[in-house]
Design an enzyme around this catalytic site. Sequence first.
Site, PDB file in Angstrom:
ATOM      1  N   GLU A 268       0.886  -1.164   0.000  1.00  0.00           N
ATOM      2  CA  GLU A 268       0.000   0.000   0.000  1.00  0.00           C
ATOM      3  C   GLU A 268       0.917   1.206   0.000  1.00  0.00           C
ATOM      4  O   GLU A 268       1.396   1.642   1.037  1.00  0.00           O
ATOM      5  CB  GLU A 268      -0.899  -0.059   1.241  1.00  0.00           C
ATOM      6  CG  GLU A 268      -2.153   0.760   1.108  1.00  0.00           C
ATOM      7  CD  GLU A 268      -1.999   2.102   1.762  1.00  0.00           C
ATOM      8  OE1 GLU A 268      -1.789   3.078   1.012  1.00  0.00           O
ATOM      9  OE2 GLU A 268      -2.080   2.185   2.989  1.00  0.00           O
ATOM     10  N   CYS A 302      -1.787   8.983   2.616  1.00  0.00           N
ATOM     11  CA  CYS A 302      -1.588   8.442   1.261  1.00  0.00           C
ATOM     12  C   CYS A 302      -2.799   8.762   0.404  1.00  0.00           C
ATOM     13  O   CYS A 302      -2.722   8.735  -0.812  1.00  0.00           O
ATOM     14  CB  CYS A 302      -1.293   6.948   1.311  1.00  0.00           C
ATOM     15  SG  CYS A 302      -2.569   6.038   2.131  1.00  0.00           S
TER      16      CYS A 302
END
Length: 512
Positions: A268, A302
């Site tokens: 990720e 993110c």
Amino acid sequence: MTVATETSTTELLSALGLSADNPGAFDGEWIDTQGPALESVNPTTGEVIASIRTATATDYERVAAAAVEAFEAWRTWPAPQRGEVVRQLGLELRQHKEALGQLVTLEMGKILSEGLGEVQEMIDMVDLAVGMSRQLCGLSMHSERPEHRMTEQWHPLGPVGIITAFNFPVAVWAWNSTVAAICGDSMIWKPSAKTPLCALAVTRIAQKVLEANDAPPIFGLAIGDRHQVGGPLVADRRVPLISATGSVAMGRKVGEVVASRLGRSLLELGGNNGIIVMDDADLDLALRAVLFAAVGTAGQRCTTNRRLLLQKGIAPEMKERLKSAYASISIGDPLDPKILMGPLVDGRAVEDMKAALKVIEEQGGKVIYGGGTIDRPGFFVEPTLVEASGDMPVTCEETFAPILYLFEFDTLEEAIELHNSVPQGLSSAIFTTNLLSAERFLTAAGSDCGIANVNIGTSGAEIGGAFGGEKETGGGREAGSDSWKAYMRRQTCTINYGTELPLAQGVEFDVG
Ligand code: UN1
């Protein structure tokens, strides 16, 4: 509510079982680690909060060996019983929510509401995982052979390596660990060196739950650098899955090493998340969403909105409204409830933002708001708006800071092309009141990201969905939906309950 004073910081640490000097590894017991001292720094003041004795490669080996042993015992526990242990973790987290949320804010710098939200995200993950523990379902298939039955079942996988980043120092552990735990896996957690106290506090809470249940020590922890801990963990053949959150550069290295030993990785990595605002959008809604997505967590998610694509009809108005909204953002101590934006995590993050701003200028970008640092202790910067164009390579990079690039476009086709033109593919959004535009954004020819939203910003996803993204974001999926499958191994079983041995595909193989 503030923990600004020295006494209250000490009280907060002790409420979470921490002190001024802490061992940095756990394998069921706290290991007397002897690695170099790591100082945890409060980004709001630049002052040291406490220190950690990091793990050496020998300490890592102890944690890894214990994780193998814990796995062998834990995998035999019925999944709903594993779920019961995770349920109790949720009770402890509820009790410690306030303190842990404050520690997240103190050590990482996100505002308290977000620090508490992060602990809530852990609790939500617990609740989801408890339910999952009774639903680790396989399929059954009809066999082509008479008196045969085929099923698919899911077994625990093994010790899982969990590498987490500073920006979600507790929630991302929970995404992985609650699911891995109900799946029957043990874990070795390597947290960010920027947020070691959060990892220690969480592990102490988990330790209490394990001990109360006489459970094997599945929640291992090793805080150390890449040579002593990260490298050995990623290369460790006893660890079939490495789940890593962080930069694309980090993920590329991790992915390569894990692939070379044919292990699995769940990555990720970076995002470069765009929001498209159409002329027909509800601009009030869009503005509020962009503010949270671009300025929230000081641009260090993110999922942060880094690119705002404005249709030409509303672009001038949105820019003006954004400038005045940015001017009203309160910046300061993230423990103060009036504050909306805290500091960046460290001095290096400030330098990275400055370096990006230099490149932006060189590539023809125009800063229309912010662009500076703030003269006070700690690592504070201004949220920044930049008029950009599609031919600025810097806009293809993820700078982990509150810089928002503004683009203009004529048609939705043009917007989608520009939107998808970056190497990352995590989160995306469109603001429109036109059903056709919304649906087009969600087609196969629309957003190329793992997350695509309509009239919602790019950040702040719920845990019930699978979380992750495409392209350089790494392709992994964590948290909800069927993400649990990454933490288990699949077994296809064919059972013959007859007295003949027919072969599949009609093959004959009879002796004599
Ligand atoms: C991250 O920044 O690594 O969707 C995770 C969000 C949060 C998770 C972000 N739930 O913004």
